[in-house]
Design a protein around this motif. Structure first.
Motif, mmCIF file in Angstrom:
data_model
loop_
_atom_site.group_PDB
_atom_site.id
_atom_site.type_symbol
_atom_site.label_atom_id
_atom_site.label_comp_id
_atom_site.label_asym_id
_atom_site.label_seq_id
_atom_site.Cartn_x
_atom_site.Cartn_y
_atom_site.Cartn_z
ATOM 1 N N SER A 107 18.138 40.829 23.438
ATOM 2 C CA SER A 107 17.330 39.623 23.211
ATOM 3 C C SER A 107 17.761 38.494 24.134
ATOM 4 O O SER A 107 16.929 37.694 24.586
ATOM 5 C CB SER A 107 17.445 39.155 21.761
ATOM 6 O OG SER A 107 16.870 40.102 20.900
ATOM 7 N N GLN A 131 11.285 38.785 19.108
ATOM 8 C CA GLN A 131 11.820 39.641 18.042
ATOM 9 C C GLN A 131 11.599 38.959 16.685
ATOM 10 O O GLN A 131 11.243 39.608 15.711
ATOM 11 C CB GLN A 131 13.320 39.895 18.268
ATOM 12 C CG GLN A 131 13.933 40.815 17.215
ATOM 13 C CD GLN A 131 15.383 41.192 17.525
ATOM 14 O OE1 GLN A 131 15.989 40.716 18.494
ATOM 15 N NE2 GLN A 131 15.950 42.062 16.706
ATOM 16 N N ASP A 139 10.147 42.337 22.609
ATOM 17 C CA ASP A 139 11.471 42.441 21.998
ATOM 18 C C ASP A 139 11.338 42.996 20.582
ATOM 19 O O ASP A 139 10.980 42.272 19.658
ATOM 20 C CB ASP A 139 12.163 41.073 21.994
ATOM 21 C CG ASP A 139 13.638 41.174 21.618
ATOM 22 O OD1 ASP A 139 14.107 42.288 21.303
ATOM 23 O OD2 ASP A 139 14.323 40.126 21.642
ATOM 24 N N GLU A 140 11.625 44.255 20.423
ATOM 25 C CA GLU A 140 11.575 44.936 19.114
ATOM 26 C C GLU A 140 10.281 44.674 18.367
ATOM 27 O O GLU A 140 10.289 44.376 17.181
ATOM 28 C CB GLU A 140 12.782 44.538 18.256
ATOM 29 C CG GLU A 140 14.072 45.030 18.864
ATOM 30 C CD GLU A 140 15.226 45.036 17.868
ATOM 31 O OE1 GLU A 140 14.959 45.128 16.654
ATOM 32 O OE2 GLU A 140 16.373 44.967 18.314
HETATM 33 MG MG LIG Z 1 17.610 41.503 19.731
#
Ligand SMILES: [Mg+2]
Ligand SMILES: Nc1ncnc2c1ncn2[C@@H]1O[C@H](COP(=O)(O)OP(=O)(O)OP(=O)(O)O)[C@@H](O)[C@H]1O
Lengths: 445, 254
Positions: free
Chosen positions: B43, B87, B172-173
């Motif tokens: 991240s 995220q 991000d995720e």
């Molecule tokens: Mg992360």
């Protein structure tokens, strides 16, 4: 010369020669009382953060000749109502201009000229119920009061048409303005009030306006107070409300651009089961000052009060929030909530916020909270990461900070107008007002 | 064509080195995946690319479309065509999704010397792209992410991606917090946004997203560096063997 000497000389000149008139002797009593209390200093708890010493530096006069104001101008200021019906009570330069007044069917509407209020014992006794004898300006207003308006809204009257208390100041010298108004709302009636303060004078105006409302049983009153573009106006307004059983009051203040404003909002629950919402938004920029001073007296059980004031302070702007909640010993099952949130945009901006709770009953739900902070950096980054400039991102967040209170306005034209005023202030008109997208999304969803 | 080039990137937060010499090159149309254990700096990399304040680039360079993006403000990076799907998407009360996207799209279009979209076309586009990730139009009138479920927030990120039409999208995720059906919808949404002139950098812990997205390259990040890179098979291998396999000094870690 000092403010007290200044107004003493004015009082002497205007009233003392004709003191044989009953009303003028009444005035004298009030004026003496004002002098006794004097100009409040910051040692006075109610004026702790509000320094009035600057009044000593200004030489005020009483207005002698009034400029003619044409109806077109009033219409212009009220154009946000899109030509829809309205009832206007026009306080133009300290006096009520009858030429604007349309006949009213559901109302008993009286104009009490130049002090004839003092001859009306019934009104005087009603008035005394509202009277805060610790506030010297109440006495000052009484001593100098010019025209008064008295409105009685009939039983069960229910109308969307807003009633406008229109205060317009357009003087050519530093001037005092003092008026009184009464609105008596009979049982089950529902009204919507818009009080607007506009100053066109280039010199200083010191306005002390008293507006009293009596909400009879189950009546419903919304009062919107609009203060914008009032440079040079030193305004102390006193909105006093007495609520009977089942009455609902909603106050929204919008102080958007001001030189000096003190809003005194006093709510008295005189019978059980009343409800009052007090909401406010204030913006202060360089050299601007706004003071919201609320007093909610829970004298009776089972009443609800809910206060929500939000401020955005920039430059050297200053604001004060003082919220006093008093719950009497017998006022069980009181619900009283208070919240004051502030965003500071500069290091020189200042907010003094002070909740004052005096609770003598034990079965009470009471919460209060005050915050002063800066913009949320996580939110700011999220917005700019979508390609929106930092300035605009800030504005979006500021708009969002006050949007809840903007939505509370019931009258749709006014709601749009205040939203637009705030959007303009934040340079967001292009987002909220220049395209049909809102209507489109709303209409087609 | 080279879209993104990261050379020997070292990033510190509060004086602590988090990214410790990272190299990565992404060309047009490529899909890169980054995997790696918690706390290795994935991240952090995404935020540094997007320009979040508080991240100190101690060494190294990042070039996006030939420009040094470290000199650009976050909003300029977005206008240049960089997009980060967060995220943890942020809630913005008081700003509707529709107004948010209208503002963003118009600012981006202005920067690219394009006319602002007319209201009707814009509304159509909004609805279409929301539908792409299975959000019905009621979400457009809701405040950005406010009260959205975890999965709805992730979909909303991909919706914004679709609206802003970036050249490089960093995810991000985006798959975490999605149920199996939602994962399918989001992955198909992303797939439909793949274009020869749009690249993706997909940060994920799971093979399952990559089953749909089929990356061209998979990188494994460990302790602030990319320690091994390979094709899509690397993701399977990782899933089978776990990160301990890396810690034990095998393979790319020589
Ligand atoms: Mg992360
Ligand atoms: N603001 C911060 N202050 C201090 N340390 C931070 C900060 N942000 C991140 N870190 C640290 O940097 C390291 C990398 O964090 P990062 O969020 O980049 O990891 P990640 O690889 O994305 O992990 P995950 O898979 O759990 O999302 C962690 O040790 C984290 O604690």
């Amino acid at each position: 010369m000092g403010f007290i000497d200044n107004v003493s000389a004015l009082f002497e000149k205007k009233f003392s020669k004709q003191i044989c008139r009953d009303e003028d002797s009444e005035r004298l009593v009030f004026f003496e009382k004002f002098k006794e209390l004097g100009l409040p200093t910051i040692k006075n708890e109610d004026w702790k953060y509000t320094n009035l010493a600057f009044l000593n530096e200004i030489n005020f006069q009483l207005s002698s000749c009034t400029k003619a104001i044409d109806t077109g101008l009033v219409e212009k200021y009220l154009s946000f109502l899109n030509g829809n019906d309205k009832i206007v009570v026009p306080y133009i330069n300290n006096s009520i201009d009858e030429s604007f007044v349309k006949p009213l069917s559901s109302f008993d509407y009286k104009i009490l000229r130049n002090g004839s209020f003092f001859a009306n014992t019934k009104l005087i006794s009603k008035f005394s119920n509202f009277f805060d004898s610790s506030n010297p300006f109440n006495f000052l207003t009484l001593a100098f009061s010019t025209d008064s308006a008295y409105l009685n809204v009939n039983n069960g009257f229910e109308n969307e048409i807003p009633i406008i208390l229109f205060y317009l100041y357009d003087f050519e010298i530093n001037t005092l303005s003092n008026t009184l108004s009464f609105v008596e709302v009979e049982e089950d009636a529902k009204i919507n009030i818009i009080a607007i303060f506009i100053n066109r004078s280039r010199d200083k105006v010191f306005a002390n306006e008293i507006i009293n409302f009596h909400l009879k049983r189950n009546s419903n009153v919304e009062v919107n107070i609009l203060q914008f573009n009032i440079d040079n106006l030193v305004l102390i307004d006193n909105f006093n409300f007495i609520l009977e059983s089942g009455a609902t009051l909603k106050i929204n203040t919008f102080s958007l651009n001001n030189y000096f404003v003190r809003n005194n909002l006093n709510v008295l629950f005189n019978e059980p089961y009343g409800t009052a919402f007090l909401n406010g938004i204030y913006f202060t920029a360089d050299d601007e000052f706004v003071d919201n001073h609320t007093l909610v007296l829970h004298n009776q059980p089972n009443c609800i009060s809910d206060e929500n004031f939000r401020g955005i302070l920039d430059g050297t702007g200053r604001a004060v929030f003082n919220g006093k909640i008093y719950v009497a010993r017998d006022a069980q099952k009181t619900n009283a909530y208070q919240s004051n949130k502030n965003l500071l945009l500069s290091n020189d901006a200042r907010i003094n916020t002070r909740p004052q709770l005096e609770i003598y009953a034990d079965d009470v739900r009471c919460t209060h909270g005050a915050t002063a902070g800066y913009l949320d950096q996580e939110m700011l980054f999220y917005i700019v990461s979508r390609g929106i400039s930092k300035e605009k991102a800030k504005s979006l967040l500021l708009n969002s900070f006050v949007s809840e209170n903007l939505e509370k306005v019931e009258q749709p034209d006014l709601r749009n107008f205040v939203k637009e005023l705030v959007a303009k202030k934040l340079n967001l008109e292009d987002i909220f007002f220049c395209s049909a997208i809102d209507e489109l999304t709303n209409a087609s969803l | 064509m080279e879209i993104l080039k990261i050379e020997n990137l070292k990033v510190a937060i509060d004086g602590k080195l988090i990214i410790k010499g990272l190299n990565l090159t992404i060309n047009s149309g490529e899909v890169h995946a980054i995997m790696g254990p918690n706390g290795t700096g994935k991240s952090t990399l995404a935020y540094v690319l997007a320009g979040k304040p508080g991240y100190e680039v101690v060494e190294g360079e990042i070039t996006f479309l030939g420009k040094n993006i470290l000199e650009l403000e976050p909003e300029e990076r977005a206008k240049e065509g960089l997009f980060l799907a967060f995220q943890y998407p942020v809630e913005i009360p008081g700003v509707t999704n529709a107004n948010f996207m209208k503002t963003a799209v118009n600012e981006v279009r202005k920067y690219r010397n394009l006319e602002p979209l007319d209201a009707f076309d814009f509304l159509q586009t909004l609805k279409e792209r929301a539908a792409l990730v299975g959000l019905d139009s009621s979400y457009l009138n809701r405040n950005v992410n406010e009260g959205f479920s975890g999965g709805e927030k992730k979909r909303n990120e991909i919706f914004q991606l679709a609206m802003l039409e970036p050249i490089l999208a960093v995810l991000d995720e985006t798959d975490s917090g999605l149920d199996i059906d939602a994962l399918k919808i989001v992955a198909n949404g992303v797939n439909s946004l793949r274009k020869p002139d749009r690249s993706f950098l997909v940060i994920t812990h799971y093979q399952r997203l990559l089953n749909y997205l089929t990356p061209d390259f998979v990188h494994v990040m460990y302790d602030g560096k990319i320690v091994i890179s390979g094709g899509k098979e690397l993701a399977y291998e990782l899933e089978a063997k776990g990160y301990d396999w890396l810690k034990n000094g095998n393979n790319g870690l020589k």
